[in-house]
Design a protein around this motif. Sequence first.
Motif, mmCIF file in Angstrom:
data_model
loop_
_atom_site.group_PDB
_atom_site.id
_atom_site.type_symbol
_atom_site.label_atom_id
_atom_site.label_comp_id
_atom_site.label_asym_id
_atom_site.label_seq_id
_atom_site.Cartn_x
_atom_site.Cartn_y
_atom_site.Cartn_z
ATOM 1 N N GLN A 104 42.818 -53.382 42.292
ATOM 2 C CA GLN A 104 42.448 -53.430 40.875
ATOM 3 C C GLN A 104 41.865 -54.791 40.513
ATOM 4 O O GLN A 104 40.898 -54.879 39.765
ATOM 5 N N PHE A 105 42.432 -55.845 41.062
ATOM 6 C CA PHE A 105 41.891 -57.178 40.827
ATOM 7 C C PHE A 105 40.443 -57.264 41.314
ATOM 8 O O PHE A 105 39.571 -57.796 40.627
ATOM 9 N N ASP A 106 40.189 -56.714 42.488
ATOM 10 C CA ASP A 106 38.827 -56.701 43.026
ATOM 11 C C ASP A 106 37.876 -55.915 42.118
ATOM 12 O O ASP A 106 36.726 -56.322 41.916
ATOM 13 N N ARG A 107 38.346 -54.795 41.567
ATOM 14 C CA ARG A 107 37.491 -54.004 40.674
ATOM 15 C C ARG A 107 37.159 -54.762 39.394
ATOM 16 O O ARG A 107 36.020 -54.751 38.931
ATOM 17 N N VAL A 108 38.145 -55.437 38.821
ATOM 18 C CA VAL A 108 37.900 -56.199 37.582
ATOM 19 C C VAL A 108 36.936 -57.350 37.849
ATOM 20 O O VAL A 108 36.024 -57.611 37.057
#
Length: 119
Positions: A104-108
């Motif tokens: 999720q961090f990578d997506r944000v």
Amino acid sequence: MAQTKSQTEKAASSPKASQSSSKGATGFIPNSAIPIPVADTMQFSADTMKHLMESSQDMARFYNNRLRKDISFMSELGSCKSPVQGAAVWFRAASEAAHDYADQFDRVVAITLNGSASE
């Protein structure tokens, strides 16, 4: 009342007159308002809001999915017959959560970087 030549020369050589008429290297009068480029402020604000909403929606989806997974892990944990099974479920839940949060961090970050690169 007409000014004589000496009065005109005095007025032109006074510090007050020279400050108001001289311009700096930028072409702006010194001590005037600082010119700020605001031509694209509305577009910048619209793009910022678009990316903020996109990342907020993605975060809401993520939290919703994580909540479903956490509830399923809790029900699975409640049906364990031995401490070994409980530990296995617990470790699997922790590992999946860590991977999900990292993804999720990578997506944000990707939403932020893609948004700023396109402008």
